[in-house]
Enzyme design. Sequence first.
Site, short mmCIF file in Angstrom:
data_model
loop_
_atom_site.label_atom_id
_atom_site.label_comp_id
_atom_site.label_asym_id
_atom_site.label_seq_id
_atom_site.Cartn_x
_atom_site.Cartn_y
_atom_site.Cartn_z
N LYS A 158 0.83 -1.21 0.00
CA LYS A 158 0.00 0.00 0.00
C LYS A 158 0.86 1.26 0.00
O LYS A 158 1.31 1.72 1.04
CB LYS A 158 -0.88 -0.02 1.26
CG LYS A 158 -2.36 -0.09 0.96
CD LYS A 158 -3.16 -0.27 2.21
CE LYS A 158 -4.31 0.69 2.31
NZ LYS A 158 -5.24 0.71 1.21
C1 LIG Z 1 -6.39 -1.08 -4.17
C2 LIG Z 1 -6.95 -1.83 -3.03
N1 LIG Z 1 -7.28 -3.13 -3.19
C3 LIG Z 1 -7.80 -3.85 -2.18
C4 LIG Z 1 -8.05 -3.30 -0.95
C5 LIG Z 1 -8.61 -4.13 0.15
O1 LIG Z 1 -7.60 -4.40 1.09
P1 LIG Z 1 -7.93 -4.63 2.62
O2 LIG Z 1 -8.94 -5.72 2.67
O3 LIG Z 1 -6.63 -5.04 3.23
O4 LIG Z 1 -8.46 -3.36 3.14
C6 LIG Z 1 -7.75 -1.95 -0.74
C7 LIG Z 1 -7.99 -1.32 0.57
O5 LIG Z 1 -7.11 -1.08 1.30
C8 LIG Z 1 -7.17 -1.20 -1.79
O6 LIG Z 1 -6.87 0.08 -1.61
#
Ligand SMILES: Cc1ncc(COP(=O)(O)O)c(C=O)c1O
Length: 304
Positions: A158
């Site tokens: 992220k």
């Molecule tokens: C691009 C992206 N994909 C998927 C997710 C889902 O990830 P998570 O379940 O860890 O929040 C997120 C959210 O953080 C995201 O920003």
Amino acid sequence: MFEGTDRIWMDGEFVDFEDAQTHVLTHALHYGTGVFEGVRCYDTEQGPAIFRWEEHLDRLYKSAKPYDLDIEFSKAELTEATTELIETEGFESCYIRPIVYYGFDSLGVSPKSCPTKTTIAAWPWGAYLGEEALEEGVDVMVSSWRKHASSQIPTNIKTTGLYVNSMLAGEEARRNGYTEAIVLNKEGNVAEGPGENIFMVRDGEIYTPGLAESILEGITRNTAITLAEEMGYTVHEEATISRGELYTADELFFTGTAAEVTPIRSVDDNEIGEGTKGPVTDELQSAFFDVIESGDREEWFHYV
Ligand SMILES: Cc1ncc(COP(=O)(O)O)c(C=O)c1O
């Protein structure tokens, strides 16, 4: 409208909301060199509890690694800061946003002389795509923007800079009257939503794109896979899903910390299944909210 909070934790101390400032020449502002997390604390039957905190912390440290961001605080220190923040703000449930980024020293692209800044904020936040979305599902469009290949920038972690792609895709969808976008990868296969992972149900089995498809390694994705397998479903978690398969799927749904488990009822104006929340999505969504409400799956909660 963001109403603000009392305090934000910055580099080891709590500061008033108005004083939580950073310099305009911050490296991360110019080059997107930050890593962050989005985490939820739920008001469970055991009291406020942070959902999958250890996994979010692990991902934060993993995200920092390729950028050589040296997080100056231990996981224990970040945990203490977060729980103290939630306690003193008096939140029963909230969204938590830790961010680590290169601060100001030089504006060369190399951040080596820049300090690493670490901040944690928390605020109340309801259903990301709206309460109705959780029940009725959302209408989405396949974005004209493609997701970066993971050979261009790591997509499994992220990074703040990655989210310009999410913003473009999401805003394109909303301008066109849809709630959210689906973003294809460089090969033209399904990657994910701008802030969500995606799942497909076909003939009673569950499919979700694998990590090599340019997706974030979502923690809710992992939760959904675990719950679905416990419920007896076969889950193909390294799937390659073509655009065409979206339109003929029995069910589609998004997962994410913000979006939780949100059904998708149409893609590009094509109804998915019956155009409502499908039975598998419903079962999985209920299992998810049962866990969240009870808070009694200890390995998944950090009690505040
Ligand atoms: C691009 C992206 N994909 C998927 C997710 C889902 O990830 P998570 O379940 O860890 O929040 C997120 C959210 O953080 C995201 O920003």
